[in-house]
Design a protein around this motif. Structure first.
Motif, PDB file in Angstrom:
ATOM      1  N   ASP A  17       0.844  -1.194   0.000  1.00 50.09           N
ATOM      2  CA  ASP A  17       0.000   0.000   0.000  1.00 50.09           C
ATOM      3  C   ASP A  17       0.877   1.242   0.000  1.00 50.09           C
ATOM      4  OD1 ASP A  17      -2.300  -1.458   0.022  1.00 50.09           O
ATOM      5  OD2 ASP A  17      -2.577  -1.336   2.181  1.00 50.09           O
ATOM      6  N   ILE A  18       0.496   2.201  -0.801  1.00 53.55           N
ATOM      7  CA  ILE A  18       1.199   3.470  -0.845  1.00 53.55           C
ATOM      8  C   ILE A  18       0.459   4.428   0.077  1.00 53.55           C
ATOM      9  CG2 ILE A  18       1.857   5.393  -2.319  1.00 53.55           C
ATOM     10  CD1 ILE A  18       1.900   3.378  -4.652  1.00 53.55           C
ATOM     11  N   ARG A  19       1.183   5.047   0.960  1.00 52.83           N
ATOM     12  CA  ARG A  19       0.568   5.960   1.918  1.00 52.83           C
ATOM     13  C   ARG A  19       1.114   7.366   1.727  1.00 52.83           C
ATOM     14  NH1 ARG A  19      -2.505   3.277   5.577  1.00 52.83           N
ATOM     15  NH2 ARG A  19      -1.997   1.103   5.891  1.00 52.83           N
ATOM     16  N   LEU A  20       0.242   8.321   1.978  1.00 56.05           N
ATOM     17  CA  LEU A  20       0.653   9.721   1.927  1.00 56.05           C
ATOM     18  C   LEU A  20       1.524  10.036   3.139  1.00 56.05           C
ATOM     19  CD1 LEU A  20      -2.746  11.373   0.979  1.00 56.05           C
ATOM     20  CD2 LEU A  20      -0.749  11.101  -0.490  1.00 56.05           C
ATOM     21  N   PRO A  21       2.366  11.059   3.019  1.00 48.14           N
ATOM     22  CA  PRO A  21       3.167  11.462   4.184  1.00 48.14           C
ATOM     23  C   PRO A  21       2.270  11.857   5.358  1.00 48.14           C
ATOM     24  CG  PRO A  21       3.938  12.554   2.191  1.00 48.14           C
ATOM     25  CD  PRO A  21       2.672  11.827   1.832  1.00 48.14           C
ATOM     26  N   LYS A  22       2.784  11.680   6.555  1.00 47.70           N
ATOM     27  CA  LYS A  22       2.013  11.947   7.769  1.00 47.70           C
ATOM     28  C   LYS A  22       1.504  13.392   7.820  1.00 47.70           C
ATOM     29  CE  LYS A  22       2.425   9.886  12.178  1.00 47.70           C
ATOM     30  NZ  LYS A  22       3.304   9.336  13.198  1.00 47.70           N
ATOM     31  N   LYS A  23       2.328  14.340   7.377  1.00 51.04           N
ATOM     32  CA  LYS A  23       1.933  15.747   7.409  1.00 51.04           C
ATOM     33  C   LYS A  23       0.700  15.985   6.533  1.00 51.04           C
ATOM     34  CE  LYS A  23       3.524  20.382   6.351  1.00 51.04           C
ATOM     35  NZ  LYS A  23       4.530  21.203   5.710  1.00 51.04           N
ATOM     36  N   ARG A  25      -1.568  13.757   5.649  1.00 54.03           N
ATOM     37  CA  ARG A  25      -2.724  13.112   6.280  1.00 54.03           C
ATOM     38  C   ARG A  25      -3.274  13.966   7.414  1.00 54.03           C
ATOM     39  NH1 ARG A  25       0.240   7.782   6.598  1.00 54.03           N
ATOM     40  NH2 ARG A  25       0.249   8.310   8.784  1.00 54.03           N
ATOM     41  N   LYS A  26      -2.386  14.568   8.210  1.00 53.25           N
ATOM     42  CA  LYS A  26      -2.840  15.418   9.317  1.00 53.25           C
ATOM     43  C   LYS A  26      -3.617  16.616   8.788  1.00 53.25           C
ATOM     44  CE  LYS A  26       0.555  14.370  12.888  1.00 53.25           C
ATOM     45  NZ  LYS A  26       1.629  14.894  13.735  1.00 53.25           N
ATOM     46  N   GLU A  27      -3.128  17.212   7.700  1.00 53.89           N
ATOM     47  CA  GLU A  27      -3.829  18.344   7.094  1.00 53.89           C
ATOM     48  C   GLU A  27      -5.212  17.919   6.591  1.00 53.89           C
ATOM     49  OE1 GLU A  27      -1.141  19.654   4.069  1.00 53.89           O
ATOM     50  OE2 GLU A  27       0.227  20.612   5.492  1.00 53.89           O
ATOM     51  N   GLU A  28      -5.287  16.758   5.966  1.00 57.72           N
ATOM     52  CA  GLU A  28      -6.581  16.255   5.472  1.00 57.72           C
ATOM     53  C   GLU A  28      -7.548  16.016   6.626  1.00 57.72           C
ATOM     54  OE1 GLU A  28      -5.752  12.769   3.187  1.00 57.72           O
ATOM     55  OE2 GLU A  28      -5.204  13.912   1.411  1.00 57.72           O
ATOM     56  N   PHE A  29      -7.061  15.395   7.707  1.00 54.58           N
ATOM     57  CA  PHE A  29      -7.931  15.118   8.846  1.00 54.58           C
ATOM     58  C   PHE A  29      -8.414  16.408   9.497  1.00 54.58           C
ATOM     59  CE2 PHE A  29      -5.869  10.773   9.093  1.00 54.58           C
ATOM     60  CZ  PHE A  29      -7.007  10.114   8.666  1.00 54.58           C
ATOM     61  N   ALA A  30      -7.553  17.437   9.536  1.00 57.76           N
ATOM     62  CA  ALA A  30      -7.965  18.719  10.114  1.00 57.76           C
ATOM     63  C   ALA A  30      -9.089  19.333   9.284  1.00 57.76           C
ATOM     64  CB  ALA A  30      -6.769  19.668  10.186  1.00 57.76           C
TER      65      ALA A  30
END
Length: 87
Positions: A17-23, A25-30
């Motif tokens: 699985d390819i995952r986006l960088p943590k930063k 993902r945090k922006e998306e969740f915010a």
């Protein structure tokens, strides 16, 4: 037992699985949390349903792209290998 190439070609082996960088993902969740706070109960349920369907579609498209890329790469490799024998 079938070869690894056979399994890859027919899509029985998938890549990691390819995952986006943590930063990211945090922006998306915010943004998601901000949007959820503005939705009514009915629109929230519709939005969640939409997200589920969109996620499934994206997963399916990524899998099809992966399979096509692997199949094309293997066919090119086989052709190059066979052409090399004729030289």
């Amino acid at each position: 037992m079938k070869s690894m190439f056979w399994e890859l070609y027919h899509g029985n082996i998938c890549g990691k699985d390819i995952r986006l960088p943590k930063k990211t993902r945090k922006e998306e969740f915010a943004l998601y949390d901000k949007l959820k706070a503005t939705l009514s109960e009915e629109s929230d349920a519709l939005f969640e349903e939409f997200l589920e369907k969109a996620s499934e579609s994206q997963d399916e498209a990524m899998l099809m792209t992966y399979k096509r890329g692997m199949a094309t790469g293997m066919l090119l490799a086989v052709e190059a290998f066979c052409e090399g024998d004729e030289l």
